[in-house]
Motif scaffolding. Structure first.
Motif, PDB file in Angstrom:
ATOM      1  N   ALA A   1     -12.206  98.510  65.430  1.00 23.54           N
ATOM      2  CA  ALA A   1     -12.321  97.180  64.840  1.00 23.54           C
ATOM      3  C   ALA A   1     -11.625  97.087  63.489  1.00 23.54           C
ATOM      4  O   ALA A   1     -11.297  96.000  63.040  1.00 23.54           O
ATOM      5  CB  ALA A   1     -13.791  96.794  64.693  1.00 23.54           C
ATOM      6  N   PHE A   2     -11.413  98.220  62.835  1.00 23.32           N
ATOM      7  CA  PHE A   2     -10.840  98.161  61.482  1.00 23.32           C
ATOM      8  C   PHE A   2      -9.426  98.753  61.410  1.00 23.32           C
ATOM      9  O   PHE A   2      -8.464  98.061  61.105  1.00 23.32           O
ATOM     10  CB  PHE A   2     -11.778  98.866  60.504  1.00 23.32           C
ATOM     11  N   SER A   3      -9.295 100.034  61.751  1.00 25.40           N
ATOM     12  CA  SER A   3      -8.011 100.705  61.543  1.00 25.40           C
ATOM     13  C   SER A   3      -6.915 100.201  62.473  1.00 25.40           C
ATOM     14  O   SER A   3      -5.812  99.881  62.024  1.00 25.40           O
ATOM     15  CB  SER A   3      -8.181 102.214  61.718  1.00 25.40           C
ATOM     16  N   ILE A   4      -7.202 100.121  63.769  1.00 23.20           N
ATOM     17  CA  ILE A   4      -6.142  99.745  64.717  1.00 23.20           C
ATOM     18  C   ILE A   4      -5.564  98.358  64.406  1.00 23.20           C
ATOM     19  O   ILE A   4      -4.339  98.212  64.306  1.00 23.20           O
ATOM     20  CB  ILE A   4      -6.634  99.877  66.183  1.00 23.20           C
ATOM     21  N   PRO A   5      -6.413  97.333  64.182  1.00 24.02           N
ATOM     22  CA  PRO A   5      -5.823  96.037  63.835  1.00 24.02           C
ATOM     23  C   PRO A   5      -5.011  96.093  62.535  1.00 24.02           C
ATOM     24  O   PRO A   5      -3.973  95.440  62.423  1.00 24.02           O
ATOM     25  CB  PRO A   5      -7.050  95.134  63.651  1.00 24.02           C
TER      26      PRO A   5
ATOM     27  N   GLU B   1      -1.013  95.253  62.157  1.00 24.24           N
ATOM     28  CA  GLU B   1      -0.456  94.281  61.217  1.00 24.24           C
ATOM     29  C   GLU B   1       0.673  94.871  60.385  1.00 24.24           C
ATOM     30  O   GLU B   1       1.623  94.169  60.031  1.00 24.24           O
ATOM     31  CB  GLU B   1      -1.566  93.699  60.333  1.00 24.24           C
ATOM     32  N   ILE B   2       0.545  96.186  60.103  1.00 24.82           N
ATOM     33  CA  ILE B   2       1.634  96.853  59.388  1.00 24.82           C
ATOM     34  C   ILE B   2       2.920  96.744  60.200  1.00 24.82           C
ATOM     35  O   ILE B   2       4.005  96.539  59.676  1.00 24.82           O
ATOM     36  CB  ILE B   2       1.269  98.331  59.111  1.00 24.82           C
ATOM     37  N   PHE B   3       2.759  96.830  61.550  1.00 24.62           N
ATOM     38  CA  PHE B   3       3.928  96.719  62.425  1.00 24.62           C
ATOM     39  C   PHE B   3       4.207  95.266  62.812  1.00 24.62           C
ATOM     40  O   PHE B   3       4.792  94.992  63.858  1.00 24.62           O
ATOM     41  CB  PHE B   3       3.739  97.577  63.676  1.00 24.62           C
ATOM     42  N   ASP B   4       3.666  94.357  61.993  1.00 21.28           N
ATOM     43  CA  ASP B   4       3.955  92.941  62.191  1.00 21.28           C
ATOM     44  C   ASP B   4       3.473  92.363  63.507  1.00 21.28           C
ATOM     45  O   ASP B   4       4.041  91.400  64.015  1.00 21.28           O
ATOM     46  CB  ASP B   4       5.473  92.681  62.054  1.00 21.28           C
ATOM     47  N   THR B   5       2.456  92.979  64.090  1.00 23.73           N
ATOM     48  CA  THR B   5       1.821  92.408  65.275  1.00 23.73           C
ATOM     49  C   THR B   5       0.497  91.844  64.808  1.00 23.73           C
ATOM     50  O   THR B   5      -0.139  92.408  63.915  1.00 23.73           O
ATOM     51  CB  THR B   5       1.536  93.493  66.334  1.00 23.73           C
ATOM     52  N   LYS B   6       0.072  90.749  65.427  1.00 27.74           N
ATOM     53  CA  LYS B   6      -1.225  90.201  65.063  1.00 27.74           C
ATOM     54  C   LYS B   6      -2.314  91.209  65.465  1.00 27.74           C
ATOM     55  O   LYS B   6      -2.291  91.753  66.565  1.00 27.74           O
ATOM     56  CB  LYS B   6      -1.415  88.881  65.815  1.00 27.74           C
ATOM     57  N   GLY B   7      -3.242  91.481  64.575  1.00 22.07           N
ATOM     58  CA  GLY B   7      -4.273  92.487  64.857  1.00 22.07           C
ATOM     59  C   GLY B   7      -5.136  92.120  66.056  1.00 22.07           C
ATOM     60  O   GLY B   7      -5.492  90.955  66.238  1.00 22.07           O
TER      61      GLY B   7
ATOM     62  N   GLY C   1      -5.068  96.111  46.663  1.00 22.05           N
ATOM     63  CA  GLY C   1      -3.954  96.324  47.584  1.00 22.05           C
ATOM     64  C   GLY C   1      -4.318  96.071  49.027  1.00 22.05           C
ATOM     65  O   GLY C   1      -3.723  96.625  49.948  1.00 22.05           O
ATOM     66  N   LEU C   2      -5.319  95.210  49.239  1.00 25.00           N
ATOM     67  CA  LEU C   2      -5.784  94.984  50.613  1.00 25.00           C
ATOM     68  C   LEU C   2      -5.202  93.701  51.213  1.00 25.00           C
ATOM     69  O   LEU C   2      -5.495  93.346  52.349  1.00 25.00           O
ATOM     70  CB  LEU C   2      -7.317  94.897  50.642  1.00 25.00           C
ATOM     71  N   GLY C   3      -4.418  92.993  50.431  1.00 24.58           N
ATOM     72  CA  GLY C   3      -3.840  91.751  50.965  1.00 24.58           C
ATOM     73  C   GLY C   3      -4.836  90.621  50.860  1.00 24.58           C
ATOM     74  O   GLY C   3      -5.079  90.109  49.772  1.00 24.58           O
ATOM     75  N   SER C   4      -5.443  90.263  51.983  1.00 24.23           N
ATOM     76  CA  SER C   4      -6.342  89.105  51.984  1.00 24.23           C
ATOM     77  C   SER C   4      -7.781  89.530  51.755  1.00 24.23           C
ATOM     78  O   SER C   4      -8.141  90.698  51.861  1.00 24.23           O
ATOM     79  CB  SER C   4      -6.251  88.375  53.309  1.00 24.23           C
TER      80      SER C   4
END
Lengths: 421, 365
Positions: free
Chosen positions: B96-100, B104-110, B48-51
């Motif tokens: 480096a991990f959670s915020i990006p 992305e969940i909010f459809d902003t590029k990380g 469930g991690l996407g890419s």
């Protein structure tokens, strides 16, 4: 000009480096039977337990001898003929010199215990000792260490880490009486016991027991017998000067070579430096100084003087350092010399291993420091002693000498102790 | 004795034995498969991690957390190393991990706040950075051009390399068992000076080329390259691609981590990282240095051995020479493992610079 240096230890190599710095064309030869390369003797313990490799404890890159144009001879000097300016070597070769430095270091004291000749009895001072103890420790289950000094505690530490059961025999009633007070000495004993070391205070070895030429145990004060596979004797060292007998070189009472303030021996063009010498201490007594630091300092002065300088070897304010299991130790000035009318200011930070001991004279002048646990800048402590600072002033400024890693809890003197006379 | 360092030279995995070669081969294989194939995509989807890049990020963060715990077991008796390790774990797992991820969940590029140009070339590539909100564009430029120099002049490289950076974070944690394997020879030092500044020059050339190309209007339109094949456009995109492949993928990932068990944990940071090169230059002019307590060194070699950047610290210590070295990331292990408390990390202005042209080997003579 051909300079010959006997010994490839800290005194010998430092002298050689200094000589090369002063004279780029002279022929410099270094004779040693111990090792092809200079290594840090104080780091043998780290090479033993694999914290460092054997290469790591060589302070210079291996091309040092070539790039400095030092000639090396892996040989043992057996005789010095000072009239002919000639050394005879074990291999049968002979070598002539114009100026000679004797930096042959010291040998471990073995005392005359019955049984010292058994296989499994040894020391931990030389490169060969390192190899010996490594090999022994692979099969040994138990070890007995005799002699409560620095080498003793280091060997105890590394053998424990190698999974060997260690009994540590200390003649006095606390650890390292030449350096520590009883309070701190017992604190270190407690720490050793905490690490699983069987420390026996006020205990001497009576004899070494063997079977088929091998060590099987020791008998100690009171008659108790302890089974063991190894006995490491670390009761001190003595100048290695036997090969100089009949050479005309003057010895002192303790077997060291007598040198003047310029580290010259009684024979022209022969100098001596390091553990094998005897120099006059601050209190007028002539004796060897068997420390890494003094070996280096003497080597430096001897090297420069051999090149034609005239530097005096001045024994400045004493300082030393050590690490006793996990506890770092810094000392400066005169502690444990029982100065006339001396007083001690002492504190321990709670139940930690951090202690401060300041020795001061009746007029409040500070004479020495013994510090455990924390890191202290010996340069600052030495300066205060030389400036004859008073106890109150030193206590007030003590933090300025602190040298701990960043973010360590700051050093503080408890209120009830500050200003105590 | 530093309990955790025991037997560093006796374990096969830590002394270039068979196990070390095996681990190294596994790391190489992992990075090549991860970077250049899609074999990890199904696994990433299943989790469930996407890419697969999110899978990589997850593994990377885990490695830093687990390695961090291991590091604290070794050196956690020091407050400096506690704080430093917490900081590294924080910057990796949060910044480096959670915020990006959340962005992305909010459809902003990380966007990673703790990584700067030229370590992250994208943040100076116009076709990339202009996809972000204005504030982030300003942040990317100001942090790289003003923040980095100021912080480094005040605190040395360490505020970044051993307290914040992800590459440094992995080296200090998962790479900890291998830190003593760095090459301490003068030869390696000479190679380092050539290689690291070469990569920096490459990074600058690439950035300038892309910027010039973009400002001339031959840039990408809505994320795609212009079909207008001007020579400049062609060269620019080729250079950009080559840099991405050689520096970002091969040197920092495949070689940088793959060589951990053989050449230590800082191969990338020491020899290739262009940001480290910039930080190193400012460090030389800044306050940070390692102070040597005169005449106290016993030449044991713990400092040099455990220096992950291959600095022969002992050469300075036994010569009573406090020093600044461009490579030093200020991890503080040299001071920590010194059995005589000779070394101390300090931020102070009053530094007497060493005479030019001296190598540590020659200082004393």
């Amino acid at each position: 000009m051909h300079y010959v240096i006997i010994g490839n230890g800290i005194a010998g190599i430092t002298a050689a480096n200094k000589l090369r710095g002063r004279d780029s064309s002279a022929q410099i030869s270094i004779i040693s039977y111990e090792h092809d390369h200079f290594f840090s003797r104080t780091a043998l313990m780290y090479a033993f337990c694999g914290q460092l490799s054997e290469r790591c404890i060589e302070p210079y890159e291996r091309d040092h001898y070539d790039s400095m144009k030092f000639e090396r001879m892996r040989d043992k000097v057996v005789r010095l003929d000072a009239d002919a300016k000639k050394l005879s070597l074990e291999s049968g070769n002979e070598i002539n010199y114009d100026r000679l430095l004797i930096a042959s270091g010291s040998l471990p004291l073995m005392f005359g215990w019955p049984g010292v000749e058994f296989e499994g009895v040894g020391n931990f001072v030389t490169w060969q000792d390192l190899k010996w103890l490594k090999e022994k420790s692979e099969s040994a289950k138990r070890a007995v260490i005799v002699g409560g000094g620095l080498i003793g505690i280091e060997v105890a530490e590394i053998l424990l880490k190698a999974g060997i059961k260690v009994t540590f025999l200390i003649r006095e009633d606390f650890f390292w009486p030449v350096a520590l007070d009883k309070t701190e000495g017992l604190m270190i004993v407690e720490q050793m016991r905490h690490h699983g070391c069987d420390v026996r205070l006020s205990t001497e070895m009576k004899q070494i027991l063997g079977a088929d030429g091998k060590v099987v145990g020791v008998e100690i004060t009171g008659g108790e017998k302890i089974d063991t596979d190894i006995v490491v004797i670390s009761i001190g060292v003595t100048p290695q000067t036997a090969f100089l007998k009949d050479s005309g070189i003057e010895y002192g009472e303790r077997g060291g070579i007598v040198v003047n303030d310029y580290l010259e021996t009684n024979i022209k063009d022969i100098f001596a430096a390091g553990d094998c010498t005897e120099v006059v201490w601050f209190n007028g007594v002539r004796r060897p100084e068997q420390l890494w630091y003094t070996g280096r300092d003497q080597g430096e002065i001897a090297g420069l003087n051999m090149a034609g300088d005239k530097h005096e070897y001045r024994r400045s304010t004493f300082y030393n350092s050590a690490k006793l299991f996990d506890t770092e130790y810094t000392t400066a000035g005169l502690v444990n010399f029982r100065l006339e009318g001396e007083h001690n200011w002492y504190m321990r930070e709670g139940k930690t291993d951090r202690t401060v001991r300041i020795v001061y004279l009746p007029d409040q002048t500070v004479a020495g420091f013994n510090m455990l646990g924390r890191r202290w800048d010996h340069r600052v402590l030495v300066k205060w002693i030389e400036e004859k600072r008073k106890l109150d002033w030193v206590l007030e400024h003590l933090n300025e000498a602190n040298y701990d890693e960043e973010f360590m809890p700051p050093f503080e003197i408890p209120k009830e102790l500050s200003g105590v006379k | 004795m530093q309990a955790g360092l025991l037997r560093s030279f006796q374990n096969s995995s830590q002394s270039r034995g068979m196990t070390a070669w095996f681990i190294s081969a596994m790391l190489f294989a992992f990075y090549i498969l991860m970077y250049f194939t899609s074999v990890f995509d199904p696994l990433a989807t299943a989790l469930g991690l996407g890419s697969r890049w999110n899978l990589y990020g997850t593994l990377y963060t885990l490695a830093i957390i687990v390695g961090g715990i291991y590091f604290l077991k070794r050196h956690g008796n020091s407050r400096y190393h506690q704080l430093r390790t917490y900081s590294l774990i924080f910057f990796q797992s949060v910044m480096a991990f959670s915020i990006p991820m959340v962005m992305e969940i909010f459809d902003t590029k990380g966007f990673v706040f703790s990584i700067f140009w030229p370590l992250k070339m994208d943040y100076f590539y116009p076709q990339n950075i202009f996809e972000y909100p204005v504030l982030l564009i300003v942040y990317a430029f100001l942090s790289a051009l003003i923040g980095v120099p100021i912080m480094t002049i005040l605190f040395g490289k360490r505020w970044y390399c051993s307290w914040m950076c992800g590459c440094g974070g992995l080296a200090e944690t998962a790479g900890e068992p291998f830190r003593h394997l760095s090459n301490k020879s003068r030869k390696a030092w000479r190679f380092e000076k050539v290689s690291i500044y070469s990569v920096l020059v490459l990074a600058i050339i690439t950035t300038v080329l892309v910027l010039v190309n973009w400002s001339l209007g031959t840039h990408a339109v809505s994320g795609e390259w212009s079909t207008e094949h001007s020579t400049l456009n062609l060269v620019s995109s080729k250079v950009q691609g080559a840099y991405q492949f050689i520096v970002a993928a091969m040197l920092s990932g495949v070689l940088g981590v793959g060589l951990y068990p053989l050449m230590g944990s800082r191969v990338w940071c020491r020899f290739f990282c262009p940001l480290a090169a910039i930080l190193g230059i400012f460090q030389k002019f800044g306050r940070f240095r390692i102070t040597v307590k005169d005449d106290m060194c016993i030449s044991c070699g713990n400092c040099s051995t455990y220096c992950e950047m291959g600095i022969d610290v002992r050469a300075y210590a036994q010569a009573n020479q406090s020093f600044k070295r461009a490579a030093c990331v200020g991890c503080g292990i040299c001071a920590h493992v010194c059995p005589r408390g000779v070394l101390r990390l300090e931020n102070k202005w009053d530094f007497k610079t060493e005479p030019a042209g001296l190598t540590p080997q020659s200082i004393d003579f």
